[in-house]
Design an enzyme around this catalytic site. Sequence first.
Site: not given
Length: 250
Positions: A144, A157
């Site tokens: 990401s 995350y």
Amino acid sequence: MNDLELKDKTVLISGADSGIGKAAALLLAEKGADIAIIYHQDTKGAEKMRQEIKQLGRKAIIFGGDINDSKFCEDTVKKTIAEFGKIDILINNAGTQFPCDNIEDLKEENIRNTFDSNIIGMILLTKAAFPYLKQGCSIINTTSATAYQGHGELLDYSATKGAIVSFTRSLALQAKPKGIRVNAVAPGPVATPLTEKTFGEDEEDLNKPPLERSATSEEIAPSFLFLATDASAQMTGQVLHPNGGLIVNG
């Protein structure tokens, strides 16, 4: 032969019952691949995916379970080999997130679930599949933009996504002698219900770069196709950044 074709290739992909994983699986099936799908809980969504892939004229099998369970990973790989005879492409896409804007409020259970799903499960599934991969095979991991930029609401995350970048680069070194390429895709915000709720969406903000908007899952999928095919034969240990123009220097 078109370099972006996957005729008679086989793909094992985690988290393909919705979102980016679903879009990637469908695109690879359109290009000729048979698909084995790992999903966590959404049996209905996975079965729908299986039917959609069959309608494209390709084979599809589905496996429900937790990639944090090493036995599940091993059994899934063996059943995929039994059904398809091989695995050409492994796509590690499963993941989860629990937004929280204060580290003091992070729940330990959520932290552990995030790491188990996003990186530990990825390593376990790759470990199970690796002995069956041969020269010319490809591993693709979903990381990401948060791995490079951080995110105030996604502390744990983002940490897992940074770990995925390091895992990708390190595994590429290990896999080199076997002729296996290992790369990753690092999307920015993608228009799923979860990410829209987390990141927000304001198309009228004129301070945004021209392409800085939430992507659709279908706009991310071609990055996986490119890395899965011979078109990316000179790429390993690399990360593609379909993020709408964010500069991440990674």
